[in-house]
Scaffold this motif. Structure first.
Motif, mmCIF file in Angstrom:
data_model
loop_
_atom_site.group_PDB
_atom_site.id
_atom_site.type_symbol
_atom_site.label_atom_id
_atom_site.label_comp_id
_atom_site.label_asym_id
_atom_site.label_seq_id
_atom_site.Cartn_x
_atom_site.Cartn_y
_atom_site.Cartn_z
ATOM 1 N N ARG A 123 0.812 -1.230 0.000
ATOM 2 C CA ARG A 123 0.000 0.000 0.000
ATOM 3 C C ARG A 123 0.841 1.274 0.000
ATOM 4 N N GLU A 124 1.776 1.394 0.917
ATOM 5 C CA GLU A 124 2.579 2.619 1.008
ATOM 6 C C GLU A 124 3.462 2.820 -0.223
ATOM 7 N N LEU A 127 1.656 4.580 -3.250
ATOM 8 C CA LEU A 127 1.199 5.960 -3.139
ATOM 9 C C LEU A 127 2.309 6.914 -3.543
ATOM 10 N N ARG A 129 3.899 10.516 -3.446
ATOM 11 C CA ARG A 129 3.838 11.703 -2.603
ATOM 12 C C ARG A 129 4.863 12.717 -3.107
#
Length: 137
Positions: A123-124, A127, A129
């Protein structure tokens, strides 16, 4: 992936040029291909993709093409592109995917524990950013 067979590739020392490239037929291993050890004969996902993209050739006239039910994905993609082009030309509506918010999910290259479900463990890494480098092996 750690052996250069994933999204990363080995490069010619001192350059950013992939070791396997168009000039050397992507180091295609015809013997391994013939033996069924590899489908394409090209090692690594990155180089398989590059070999196809770089050899696509010119855009073809598809106006006389006869698509069938097995081509539904192609038909849907072309229709979506056509609707987006018409909406942009006629109503100045931005095409899907041009809004920066839609770019916050991306691919990543990670090695995960076998005991954890992909959707939880990755999941991380998936993403995007601002100011944070992509996750990679």
């Amino acid at each position: 992936m750690r052996d250069g067979k994933g999204i990363h590739t080995r490069t010619i020392p001192g350059t950013y040029i992939p070791l396997a490239n168009k000039d050397n037929d992507y180091l295609m291993d015809r013997a391994a291909q013939k033996a069924g050890a590899t489908y394409s004969g090209v090692k690594g996902i990155a180089m398989q993709d590059a070999s196809l993209q770089e050899r696509m050739g010119s855009i073809m006239d598809r106006t006389r093409e006869h698509l069938t039910t097995t081509d539904n994905g192609i038909v849907a993609a072309r229709n979506r592109l056509l609707r987006a082009a018409v909406a942009l030309a006629d109503k100045a509506v931005a095409p899907p995917g041009t809004d920066p918010v839609s770019h916050r999910v991306r691919s990543a290259s990670v090695v995960l524990p076998a005991s954890e479900p992909f959707q939880d463990a990755a999941r991380e890494a998936l993403l995007a950013r601002p100011g944070v480098a992509p996750v990679s092996v």
